[in-house]
Scaffold this motif. Structure first.
Motif, PDB file in Angstrom:
ATOM      1  N   ILE A  30       4.981  -4.039  38.574  1.00 59.77           N
ATOM      2  CA  ILE A  30       3.989  -5.071  38.907  1.00 59.77           C
ATOM      3  C   ILE A  30       4.603  -6.461  38.830  1.00 59.77           C
ATOM      4  CG2 ILE A  30       1.846  -6.185  38.114  1.00 59.77           C
ATOM      5  CD1 ILE A  30       0.882  -3.393  37.248  1.00 59.77           C
ATOM      6  N   LEU A  31       5.508  -6.651  37.880  1.00 62.01           N
ATOM      7  CA  LEU A  31       6.163  -7.961  37.707  1.00 62.01           C
ATOM      8  C   LEU A  31       7.291  -8.190  38.706  1.00 62.01           C
ATOM      9  CD1 LEU A  31       6.324  -8.141  33.793  1.00 62.01           C
ATOM     10  CD2 LEU A  31       4.821  -9.447  35.302  1.00 62.01           C
ATOM     11  N   GLY A  32       7.532  -7.208  39.570  1.00 70.34           N
ATOM     12  CA  GLY A  32       8.526  -7.406  40.625  1.00 70.34           C
ATOM     13  C   GLY A  32       9.870  -6.757  40.373  1.00 70.34           C
ATOM     14  N   MET A  33       9.990  -5.957  39.311  1.00 73.19           N
ATOM     15  CA  MET A  33      11.261  -5.280  39.041  1.00 73.19           C
ATOM     16  C   MET A  33      11.424  -4.093  39.979  1.00 73.19           C
ATOM     17  SD  MET A  33      11.122  -5.208  34.863  1.00 73.19           S
ATOM     18  CE  MET A  33      12.617  -4.199  34.726  1.00 73.19           C
ATOM     19  N   LYS A  34      12.689  -3.747  40.277  1.00 71.16           N
ATOM     20  CA  LYS A  34      12.979  -2.531  41.025  1.00 71.16           C
ATOM     21  C   LYS A  34      12.632  -1.338  40.149  1.00 71.16           C
ATOM     22  CE  LYS A  34      15.660  -4.502  44.449  1.00 71.16           C
ATOM     23  NZ  LYS A  34      15.018  -4.539  45.750  1.00 71.16           N
ATOM     24  N   LEU A  35      12.139  -0.269  40.776  1.00 71.91           N
ATOM     25  CA  LEU A  35      11.675   0.898  40.036  1.00 71.91           C
ATOM     26  C   LEU A  35      12.743   1.477  39.102  1.00 71.91           C
ATOM     27  CD1 LEU A  35       9.538   3.002  39.390  1.00 71.91           C
ATOM     28  CD2 LEU A  35      10.254   4.284  41.428  1.00 71.91           C
ATOM     29  N   PRO A  36      14.008   1.655  39.541  1.00 73.47           N
ATOM     30  CA  PRO A  36      15.013   2.226  38.624  1.00 73.47           C
ATOM     31  C   PRO A  36      15.216   1.377  37.368  1.00 73.47           C
ATOM     32  CG  PRO A  36      15.804   2.344  40.886  1.00 73.47           C
ATOM     33  CD  PRO A  36      14.573   1.494  40.905  1.00 73.47           C
ATOM     34  N   LYS A  37      15.230   0.044  37.552  1.00 75.07           N
ATOM     35  CA  LYS A  37      15.428  -0.842  36.400  1.00 75.07           C
ATOM     36  C   LYS A  37      14.225  -0.796  35.465  1.00 75.07           C
ATOM     37  CE  LYS A  37      16.890  -5.542  35.187  1.00 75.07           C
ATOM     38  NZ  LYS A  37      17.216  -6.896  35.721  1.00 75.07           N
ATOM     39  N   ALA A  38      13.036  -0.762  36.042  1.00 78.62           N
ATOM     40  CA  ALA A  38      11.816  -0.688  35.232  1.00 78.62           C
ATOM     41  C   ALA A  38      11.767   0.634  34.479  1.00 78.62           C
ATOM     42  CB  ALA A  38      10.584  -0.847  36.123  1.00 78.62           C
ATOM     43  N   PHE A  39      12.142   1.729  35.164  1.00 79.45           N
ATOM     44  CA  PHE A  39      12.135   3.045  34.520  1.00 79.45           C
ATOM     45  C   PHE A  39      13.152   3.100  33.380  1.00 79.45           C
ATOM     46  CE2 PHE A  39      13.988   7.349  34.241  1.00 79.45           C
ATOM     47  CZ  PHE A  39      12.874   8.037  33.797  1.00 79.45           C
ATOM     48  N   SER A  40      14.324   2.510  33.608  1.00 80.50           N
ATOM     49  CA  SER A  40      15.363   2.486  32.569  1.00 80.50           C
ATOM     50  C   SER A  40      14.873   1.739  31.335  1.00 80.50           C
ATOM     51  CB  SER A  40      16.639   1.828  33.113  1.00 80.50           C
ATOM     52  OG  SER A  40      17.617   1.705  32.097  1.00 80.50           O
ATOM     53  N   ALA A  41      14.238   0.574  31.550  1.00 76.78           N
ATOM     54  CA  ALA A  41      13.708  -0.202  30.423  1.00 76.78           C
ATOM     55  C   ALA A  41      12.645   0.588  29.679  1.00 76.78           C
ATOM     56  CB  ALA A  41      13.130  -1.524  30.929  1.00 76.78           C
ATOM     57  N   GLY A  42      11.771   1.248  30.422  1.00 82.30           N
ATOM     58  CA  GLY A  42      10.731   2.040  29.788  1.00 82.30           C
ATOM     59  C   GLY A  42      11.288   3.192  28.982  1.00 82.30           C
ATOM     60  N   LEU A  43      12.299   3.867  29.537  1.00 85.18           N
ATOM     61  CA  LEU A  43      12.884   5.016  28.842  1.00 85.18           C
ATOM     62  C   LEU A  43      13.579   4.595  27.552  1.00 85.18           C
ATOM     63  CD1 LEU A  43      13.352   8.035  28.899  1.00 85.18           C
ATOM     64  CD2 LEU A  43      15.438   7.646  30.235  1.00 85.18           C
ATOM     65  N   ILE A  44      14.228   3.429  27.555  1.00 83.48           N
ATOM     66  CA  ILE A  44      14.879   2.946  26.339  1.00 83.48           C
ATOM     67  C   ILE A  44      13.833   2.682  25.250  1.00 83.48           C
ATOM     68  CG2 ILE A  44      16.199   1.035  25.319  1.00 83.48           C
ATOM     69  CD1 ILE A  44      17.726   0.831  27.932  1.00 83.48           C
ATOM     70  N   LEU A  45      12.635   2.221  25.655  1.00 85.66           N
ATOM     71  CA  LEU A  45      11.576   2.034  24.675  1.00 85.66           C
ATOM     72  C   LEU A  45      11.202   3.367  24.035  1.00 85.66           C
ATOM     73  CD1 LEU A  45       9.492   0.243  23.265  1.00 85.66           C
ATOM     74  CD2 LEU A  45       7.960   0.601  25.210  1.00 85.66           C
ATOM     75  N   GLY A  46      11.128   4.415  24.839  1.00 81.93           N
ATOM     76  CA  GLY A  46      10.856   5.740  24.293  1.00 81.93           C
ATOM     77  C   GLY A  46      11.938   6.190  23.334  1.00 81.93           C
ATOM     78  N   VAL A  47      13.194   5.930  23.706  1.00 86.99           N
ATOM     79  CA  VAL A  47      14.327   6.263  22.837  1.00 86.99           C
ATOM     80  C   VAL A  47      14.233   5.495  21.520  1.00 86.99           C
ATOM     81  CG1 VAL A  47      16.845   6.069  22.582  1.00 86.99           C
ATOM     82  CG2 VAL A  47      15.866   6.866  24.746  1.00 86.99           C
ATOM     83  N   ALA A  48      13.844   4.208  21.607  1.00 86.90           N
ATOM     84  CA  ALA A  48      13.720   3.379  20.404  1.00 86.90           C
ATOM     85  C   ALA A  48      12.650   3.937  19.467  1.00 86.90           C
ATOM     86  CB  ALA A  48      13.381   1.937  20.797  1.00 86.90           C
ATOM     87  N   LEU A  49      11.525   4.387  20.029  1.00 86.97           N
ATOM     88  CA  LEU A  49      10.450   4.941  19.211  1.00 86.97           C
ATOM     89  C   LEU A  49      10.878   6.225  18.516  1.00 86.97           C
ATOM     90  CD1 LEU A  49       7.448   4.314  21.619  1.00 86.97           C
ATOM     91  CD2 LEU A  49       7.750   3.295  19.359  1.00 86.97           C
ATOM     92  N   VAL A  50      11.559   7.100  19.267  1.00 85.29           N
ATOM     93  CA  VAL A  50      12.054   8.344  18.663  1.00 85.29           C
ATOM     94  C   VAL A  50      13.095   8.042  17.599  1.00 85.29           C
ATOM     95  CG1 VAL A  50      13.318  10.485  19.103  1.00 85.29           C
ATOM     96  CG2 VAL A  50      11.535   9.745  20.693  1.00 85.29           C
ATOM     97  N   GLY A  51      14.012   7.110  17.921  1.00 86.76           N
ATOM     98  CA  GLY A  51      15.066   6.748  16.967  1.00 86.76           C
ATOM     99  C   GLY A  51      14.516   6.157  15.688  1.00 86.76           C
ATOM    100  N   MET A  52      13.511   5.282  15.828  1.00 89.30           N
ATOM    101  CA  MET A  52      12.918   4.673  14.638  1.00 89.30           C
ATOM    102  C   MET A  52      12.215   5.724  13.787  1.00 89.30           C
ATOM    103  SD  MET A  52      12.787   1.868  12.988  1.00 89.30           S
ATOM    104  CE  MET A  52      13.173   0.564  14.171  1.00 89.30           C
ATOM    105  N   GLY A  53      11.555   6.673  14.456  1.00 91.48           N
ATOM    106  CA  GLY A  53      10.907   7.753  13.712  1.00 91.48           C
ATOM    107  C   GLY A  53      11.902   8.581  12.925  1.00 91.48           C
TER     108      GLY A  53
END
Length: 455
Positions: A30-53
């Motif tokens: 929605i903010l204008g990012m390319k889908l691959p870059k947006a998906f990569s950023a989102g996936l790293i957030l998931g990794v961060a949540l799992v890692g912190m847990g």
């Protein structure tokens, strides 16, 4: 409507490490990012949540077990293990409504910029988590999510105004022009400012300490792994462990305190592209406007005053924790007390004596607030699976940003009369603080050579 509700609930039921990356990817597009870059950023957030847990589970399995022995052997009822800021904010991201704060903060920033209510273009997306934390805590205490998000929105607006009214103070402390700091911890000035202002009147400006010389003598004792090792050994000794077990726990505790900030960087890594996308999104819509770039507090990290006081305060924290009646939090992850000491540094312009007095007064408040909210963090961890909490233990957060305001918000929302009175008192204090700090900032602007309109 029912179909939309079912889709929404199905996504939430996937769990935060799955549904938050999906939401972040959508926001990025929605903010204008390319889908691959947006998906990569989102996936790293998931990794961060799992890692912190994983790191939190490691902490509770090792340090938490020793903490139980510590409690049993000493009789001191410190059953809530302090997570520190990184795991605490990582945990609140697992709350089912956490993702809503992303668009809310961006929309508030856009509206305030559009109506010229702020000049701060906030790119510090990691601290969206702090608004999530406020919304979560008030919601869990009051049982009302609308009330929770209402207080979070108020916090967000006040952060932008505080950033505007302290921009020249920040430039004087850092030497960096064109930046501001919409970090929640500085809203503690609403309650701290009357005390620091009183100290300005009572204590001459030349009453101070050379922080850098003392910090140089402390050396490695200010490093996370060293502090973790010392604290782990301390808990192990009083937990009745043998020498081998004490040293092992020391290394394990040092590991936890070392890994927490490393995993926390993954949150920043995931949110930085979103932040950049939001910046470009708003610049296109407000071309020709002068902005300050809203950044996180570590741009002040080069100063020695706050680091020195954080280290010197650690033994005081343990004394308070053990002897304060009603405290249930065992200090660990939040030992550095960033969110108490850094705002004091900011308000006193680095005067160590005034900062030390403020720290002695503020530490008991932080411990009691951490004790108050510990059951709610524990319930969240158990509900979402964000961390494994052993039976008989709880998770707390010592050194929570704006501890005093969050307690006032949450406790007043459940009808606590003391909190309601303090909430009423907070309103005139906020007007007094913002008016006074703005006046000081204009004086600093003149000192720095800026011509700024205002009174």
């Amino acid at each position: 409507m029912e179909i939309i509700k079912d889709i929404f609930q199905t996504i939430i039921n996937l769990g935060a490490p799955v549904f938050l990356p999906i939401i972040l990817t959508i926001i990025g597009v929605i903010l204008g990012m390319k889908l691959p870059k947006a998906f990569s950023a989102g996936l790293i957030l998931g990794v961060a949540l799992v890692g912190m847990g994983m790191v939190m589970d490691f902490m509770t399995a090792n340090v938490g077990a020793a903490a139980q022995e510590f409690v049993e052997n000493t009789g001191v009822q410190l059953k809530a293990l302090d997570m520190g800021w990184a795991p605490a904010l990582g945990l609140v991201w697992t709350w089912e409504y956490a993702f809503l704060m992303f668009p809310i903060q961006i929309i508030i920033n856009i509206i305030m910029l559009a109506f010229k209510l702020t000049s701060c273009l906030n790119v510090d997306m990691w601290n969206v988590g702090n608004k999530v934390c406020t919304a979560f805590l008030v919601t869990y205490v009051s049982g009302n999510a609308f009330l929770g998000f209402g207080f979070a929105i108020i916090q967000c607006i006040l952060e932008f105004k505080n950033a505007d009214f302290t921009r020249y103070r920040l430039e004087k402390l850092t030497g960096i022009p064109g930046v501001s700091m919409p970090h929640p911890m500085f809203l503690s000035g609403i309650w701290f400012y009357p005390f620091t202002h009183l100290m300005d009147i009572l204590l001459p400006e030349n009453v101070n300490i050379d922080a850098q010389k003392i910090r140089d003598k402390i050396g490695i004792f200010g490093e996370n792994h060293i502090m973790g090792f010392i604290v782990g050994c301390f808990i192990g000794v009083f937990g009745g462990y043998n020498v081998s077990e004490v040293l092992t726990l020391g290394v394990q505790a040092g590991t936890a305190l070392t890994l927490f900030p490393m995993v926390a960087k993954l949150f920043t890594t995931s949110l930085t592209p979103i932040s950049e996308g939001a910046t470009e999104f708003m610049k296109k819509r407000f071309s020709g406007r002068e902005f300050t770039i809203g950044l996180d507090w570590p741009i002040m990290a080069g100063r020695s005053e706050h680091w020195l006081l954080m280290i010197l305060a650690i033994p005081v924290i343990f004394v308070y924790a053990i002897f304060l009646p009603g405290n249930i939090v065992l200090p660990f992850g939040g030992l550095m007390e960033i969110c108490l000491i850094v705002p004091l540094f900011y308000l006193t312009m680095g005067n160590m004596v005034k900062m030390a007095i403020g720290t002695l007064l503020g530490l008991p408040v932080h411990l009691y607030v951490a004790s108050y909210f510990a059951p709610h963090f524990t319930k969240l961890a158990e509900t979402t699976g964000g961390a494994t909490v052993p039976k008989g233990q709880m998770l707390g957060w010592l050194g929570m940003d704006i501890s005093e305001l969050r307690w006032i918000f949450a406790a007043s929302s459940e009808g606590n009369m003391i909190a309601i009175v303090l909430l009423v008192v907070t309103i005139p204090l906020a007007f007094y603080y913002f008016k006074s700090i703005r006046k000081e900032d204009l004086a600093i602007a003149k000192e720095l050579g800026y011509e700024v309109a205002g009174k």
